[in-house]
Design an enzyme around this catalytic site. Structure first.
Site, mmCIF file in Angstrom:
data_model
loop_
_atom_site.group_PDB
_atom_site.id
_atom_site.type_symbol
_atom_site.label_atom_id
_atom_site.label_comp_id
_atom_site.label_asym_id
_atom_site.label_seq_id
_atom_site.Cartn_x
_atom_site.Cartn_y
_atom_site.Cartn_z
ATOM 1 N N LYS A 72 -4.116 -3.100 -10.863
ATOM 2 C CA LYS A 72 -5.374 -3.199 -10.102
ATOM 3 C C LYS A 72 -6.499 -3.683 -11.019
ATOM 4 O O LYS A 72 -7.328 -4.504 -10.631
ATOM 5 C CB LYS A 72 -5.718 -1.841 -9.475
ATOM 6 C CG LYS A 72 -4.827 -1.514 -8.284
ATOM 7 C CD LYS A 72 -4.872 -0.051 -7.852
ATOM 8 C CE LYS A 72 -3.820 0.186 -6.762
ATOM 9 N NZ LYS A 72 -3.656 1.606 -6.420
ATOM 10 N N ASP B 198 -9.696 2.337 0.092
ATOM 11 C CA ASP B 198 -8.343 2.704 0.532
ATOM 12 C C ASP B 198 -8.298 2.916 2.053
ATOM 13 O O ASP B 198 -7.219 2.947 2.640
ATOM 14 C CB ASP B 198 -7.934 4.043 -0.108
ATOM 15 C CG ASP B 198 -7.133 3.876 -1.389
ATOM 16 O OD1 ASP B 198 -6.332 2.937 -1.456
ATOM 17 O OD2 ASP B 198 -7.304 4.716 -2.296
ATOM 18 N N GLN C 83 -6.270 7.175 -7.447
ATOM 19 C CA GLN C 83 -4.830 6.946 -7.289
ATOM 20 C C GLN C 83 -4.118 8.227 -6.863
ATOM 21 O O GLN C 83 -4.320 9.291 -7.446
ATOM 22 C CB GLN C 83 -4.263 6.424 -8.630
ATOM 23 C CG GLN C 83 -2.808 6.002 -8.588
ATOM 24 C CD GLN C 83 -2.557 4.757 -7.760
ATOM 25 O OE1 GLN C 83 -3.428 3.890 -7.614
ATOM 26 N NE2 GLN C 83 -1.381 4.650 -7.197
HETATM 27 N N1 GUN Z 1 -0.584 5.660 -4.215
HETATM 28 C C1 GUN Z 1 0.350 4.866 -3.629
HETATM 29 N N2 GUN Z 1 -0.234 3.945 -2.841
HETATM 30 C C2 GUN Z 1 -1.557 4.152 -2.940
HETATM 31 C C3 GUN Z 1 -2.695 3.508 -2.364
HETATM 32 O O1 GUN Z 1 -2.601 2.554 -1.581
HETATM 33 N N3 GUN Z 1 -3.901 4.016 -2.726
HETATM 34 C C4 GUN Z 1 -4.038 5.077 -3.557
HETATM 35 N N4 GUN Z 1 -5.258 5.513 -3.820
HETATM 36 N N5 GUN Z 1 -3.018 5.693 -4.102
HETATM 37 C C5 GUN Z 1 -1.785 5.233 -3.798
#
Ligand code: GUN
Length: 281
Positions: free
Chosen positions: A51, A118, A95
């Site tokens: 990211k 998200d 995350q």
């Molecule tokens: N963990 C797995 N997929 C995601 C996601 O799309 N966003 C976040 N914040 N954590 C994750």
């Protein structure tokens, strides 16, 4: 049979974001994403690093907060509060999963809905339900983008989603419904799963089990989307037995190189949207 090229579609999406970001910069507007990682789960570390790299490639301001495994909920909430009020940060991503002492929903609720790239905050979840939203969870959004790119018709089609998580299954079902698909959400308690999957024109598997979807479960000519990110003998693989299912499918996503790259591209798109909204553009 066409193999859906998630890398190519994500590159196209990112190219557009990059040029829009450059134009905003000329007006003195920056786009900023803060990513928080608590603990040192190896898979999460890789996702967070990816990211960060995507942000840098697109000219975003990127901030990374790496907190120790034993972080308290109150400490995480304090950081979120600071970031909610930080003007240079337009999007906040914490995350998941979080260590067990931290209540995930409390953390999600604390992120400002305006910075919730998200789309996990209840207010954004509700907006998706009524088809009036700014942010869409990144994985389902990426899948919709791929279907659009390949001109795959959804209206009137039998769409079967395996999985009912808040992150993928539920929003995926909702987005397909908004495009007039006839949607069935299957899950671990579904009886005779293949009775449903065999009727699917569009089949989305978000189970998290390698070799879960076999050819006998798939209709001839189906579009098969594999959200699985499983490790088998150290190798990344999806939920779908690609070699046999690809012989029946009309379109199929590979793992890696399918849904994965799209998820990050859509996170970047949500962050750009957040920046524009916060600057009244
Ligand atoms: N963990 C797995 N997929 C995601 C996601 O799309 N966003 C976040 N914040 N954590 C994750």
């Amino acid at each position: 049979m066409t193999i859906i090229d998630g890398k190519a579609v994500s590159a196209a999406v990112k190219e557009e974001i990059k040029s829009e970001t450059a134009k905003l910069k000329e007006k003195g507007i920056t786009v900023g994403l803060a990513v928080i990682l608590v603990g040192d789960d190896p898979a999460s570390k890789i996702y967070v690093a990816n990211k960060k790299k995507a942000c840098e490639d697109l000219g975003f301001v990127s901030e990374e907060y790496l907190l120790p495994e034993n972080t308290k909920t109150s400490e995480l909430l304090e950081l979120i509060n600071v970031l909610n009020n930080e003007k240079s940060i337009n999007g906040i991503l914490c995350q998941l999963p979080l260590p067990k002492q931290i209540d995930e929903q409390t953390v999600i609720n604390a992120i400002s809905p305006l910075k919730d790239v998200d789309a996990f905050h209840p207010s954004n979840v509700g907006k998706i339900m009524i088809d009036d939203y700014d942010f869409v969870p990144c994985t389902p959004a990426g899948i919709m983008e791929m279907l659009k790119y390949y001109n795959i018709e959804i209206s009137g089609k039998n769409c079967v989603v395996i999985g009912r998580s808040n992150i993928v299954g539920k929003p995926m079902s909702m987005l397909l419904l908004h495009q007039n698909g006839t949607v069935t959400t299957c899950h671990s308690r579904t009886k005779d799963l293949s009775e449903y999957t065999r009727k699917a024109d569009i089949l989305v598997s978000a189970v998290g089990k390698a070799n879960f979807v076999t050819a006998d479960m798939v209709k001839d000519g189906a579009v098969v989307i594999d959200v699985g990110m499983n490790r088998e003998n150290g190798k990344l693989c999806g939920d779908v037995v690609f070699d046999e299912v690809s012989k029946k499918a009309s379109f199929i996503t590979p793992v890696p190189g399918g849904v994965g790259p799209m998820t990050i591209a859509m996170l970047m798109k949500n962050t750009l949207t957040a920046a524009k909204k916060q600057n009244n553009i």
